[in-house]
Write an enzyme that holds these catalytic residues in place. Structure first.
Site, short mmCIF file in Angstrom:
data_model
loop_
_atom_site.label_atom_id
_atom_site.label_comp_id
_atom_site.label_asym_id
_atom_site.label_seq_id
_atom_site.Cartn_x
_atom_site.Cartn_y
_atom_site.Cartn_z
N ASN A 17 42.11 34.30 35.72
CA ASN A 17 42.19 35.44 36.40
C ASN A 17 41.93 35.01 37.84
O ASN A 17 41.55 33.94 37.92
CB ASN A 17 41.10 36.35 35.81
CG ASN A 17 41.23 36.94 34.54
OD1 ASN A 17 42.24 37.15 34.23
ND2 ASN A 17 40.33 36.93 33.77
N CYS A 18 42.03 35.97 38.75
CA CYS A 18 42.00 35.79 40.12
C CYS A 18 40.70 35.04 40.47
O CYS A 18 39.53 35.46 39.75
CB CYS A 18 41.85 37.17 40.79
SG CYS A 18 41.75 37.03 42.60
N PRO A 19 40.79 33.95 41.26
CA PRO A 19 41.78 33.59 42.10
C PRO A 19 42.63 32.40 41.50
O PRO A 19 43.25 31.98 42.34
CB PRO A 19 41.25 33.12 43.40
CG PRO A 19 39.73 32.38 42.62
CD PRO A 19 39.27 33.37 41.60
#
Length: 84
Positions: A17-19
């Site tokens: 997931n982000c980032p």
């Protein structure tokens, strides 16, 4: 998808997931020569806007295309980034 380029390398960041998709894409792009294309496979829906924004604000890279497909029961977002 109308691919008119050749993928040089594939980066698989599915499940991250982000980032991390952007961080790992940036690291992978640093290892490519000018004109080479990195294919990025991600499962994070935010990767579409995150990688698009990163490419728009980063000199020396261009986001060529984004696509999404179903693979093994999950949506996979594929991004093509070229170094310039």
């Amino acid at each position: 998808m109308t691919q008119e380029f050749t993928t040089t390398e594939t980066l698989d960041v599915r499940g991250e997931n982000c980032p991390m998709p952007v961080v790992k894409t940036r690291q992978a792009v640093d290892d490519l020569d000018s004109g080479e294309v990195l294919e990025v496979l991600a499962t994070d829906p935010g990767s579409e806007s995150d990688l698009g924004g990163w490419a728009d604000s980063t000199d020396g890279v261009a986001l060529l295309e984004q696509d999404q497909t179903e693979m093994d029961g999950e949506t996979v977002y594929t991004h093509y980034v070229r170094t310039e």
